[in-house]
Design a protein around this motif. Sequence first.
Motif, short mmCIF file in Angstrom:
data_model
loop_
_atom_site.label_atom_id
_atom_site.label_comp_id
_atom_site.label_asym_id
_atom_site.label_seq_id
_atom_site.Cartn_x
_atom_site.Cartn_y
_atom_site.Cartn_z
N LYS A 53 -1.99 10.55 -9.57
CA LYS A 53 -3.24 10.40 -10.60
C LYS A 53 -4.15 11.25 -9.78
CE LYS A 53 -6.46 7.29 -12.39
NZ LYS A 53 -6.68 6.06 -12.56
N ALA A 54 -4.37 11.32 -8.40
CA ALA A 54 -5.33 12.09 -8.00
C ALA A 54 -5.11 13.59 -8.36
CB ALA A 54 -5.78 11.88 -6.31
N ARG A 113 -12.87 8.74 -7.07
CA ARG A 113 -12.36 7.65 -7.26
C ARG A 113 -10.94 7.73 -6.78
NH1 ARG A 113 -13.28 2.92 -11.94
NH2 ARG A 113 -11.86 1.40 -11.00
N ALA A 114 -10.14 8.52 -7.54
CA ALA A 114 -8.83 8.70 -7.38
C ALA A 114 -8.50 9.04 -5.94
CB ALA A 114 -8.01 9.76 -8.34
N ALA A 151 0.76 -1.26 -0.03
CA ALA A 151 -0.02 0.04 -0.01
C ALA A 151 0.90 1.10 -0.10
CB ALA A 151 -1.04 0.15 1.10
N SER A 182 -10.62 8.37 -3.43
CA SER A 182 -10.77 7.35 -2.38
C SER A 182 -9.76 6.20 -2.42
CB SER A 182 -12.04 6.51 -3.20
OG SER A 182 -13.00 7.56 -2.88
N ALA A 183 -9.00 5.92 -3.50
CA ALA A 183 -8.12 5.16 -3.74
C ALA A 183 -6.80 5.41 -2.80
CB ALA A 183 -7.53 4.82 -5.12
N VAL A 184 -6.45 6.79 -2.95
CA VAL A 184 -5.33 7.26 -1.98
C VAL A 184 -5.96 7.37 -0.45
CG1 VAL A 184 -3.98 9.49 -1.37
CG2 VAL A 184 -4.40 8.98 -3.93
N ARG A 185 -7.06 7.43 -0.19
CA ARG A 185 -7.51 7.27 1.11
C ARG A 185 -7.45 5.82 1.61
NH1 ARG A 185 -12.80 9.07 0.60
NH2 ARG A 185 -12.16 10.88 0.47
N LEU A 186 -7.86 5.19 0.69
CA LEU A 186 -7.89 3.53 1.28
C LEU A 186 -6.32 3.19 1.27
CD1 LEU A 186 -9.35 0.80 1.47
CD2 LEU A 186 -8.99 0.35 -0.98
N LEU A 187 -5.39 3.54 0.40
CA LEU A 187 -3.92 3.13 0.67
C LEU A 187 -3.48 3.64 2.17
CD1 LEU A 187 -2.95 3.57 -2.90
CD2 LEU A 187 -3.31 1.21 -1.71
N SER A 211 -0.59 6.77 -6.96
CA SER A 211 -1.90 6.92 -6.76
C SER A 211 -2.32 8.30 -6.51
CB SER A 211 -2.63 6.05 -5.67
OG SER A 211 -2.64 4.80 -6.19
#
Length: 174
Positions: A33-34, A42-43, A23, A45-50, A30
């Motif tokens: 990209k955001a 979506r971008a 992660a 959210s991916a960063v937040r999840l990682l 990621s």
Amino acid sequence: MTKFLLSLHVLAAIIAVGPITVAASMFPPSARKALAEPGSERAVSAVRLLHRICRVYGGVGIAVPVLGFATAMSMGVLKDAWLIVSMLLTALAAMVLLALVLPRQEEILEGIGGEDGSGTADEAGTDDGAGAGTRTAVGVKATAQLAMFTGVFNLLWATVTILMIVRPGSTTGA
């Protein structure tokens, strides 16, 4: 009991440290990209999840040195050089994660509005008022620095893993 503790130690390392290394390595690209796609939920959210994976598994990861210490005690190897070096590198890896990786992830996440959804690039110090181009350029610099710290963290864990397998000077070492 030693085999049981060793099994738990190895499982904890795989389950806790593995997700952090992956992660944390995925976070900088990621985040770039955001930053390049402002407004992309979506971008973000991916960063937040990682980041959440890194934080949560970082906490769970305390089990690795605790179980490792218990295993070393039961094996009677606490004074072995390879183990002392491994413990020092583990402590250094934890400090890199806590002092360099996670705080920088949080800053970047706040800069893209991902922590609570209200952050701006200016609040995170990633925009000088010149617009998205500057925000992206500064964001690239911040994510590159984060990638470097993440690489150091991952290299430390790889070194500890090698030391745990090879155990230089041990009668069972390769």
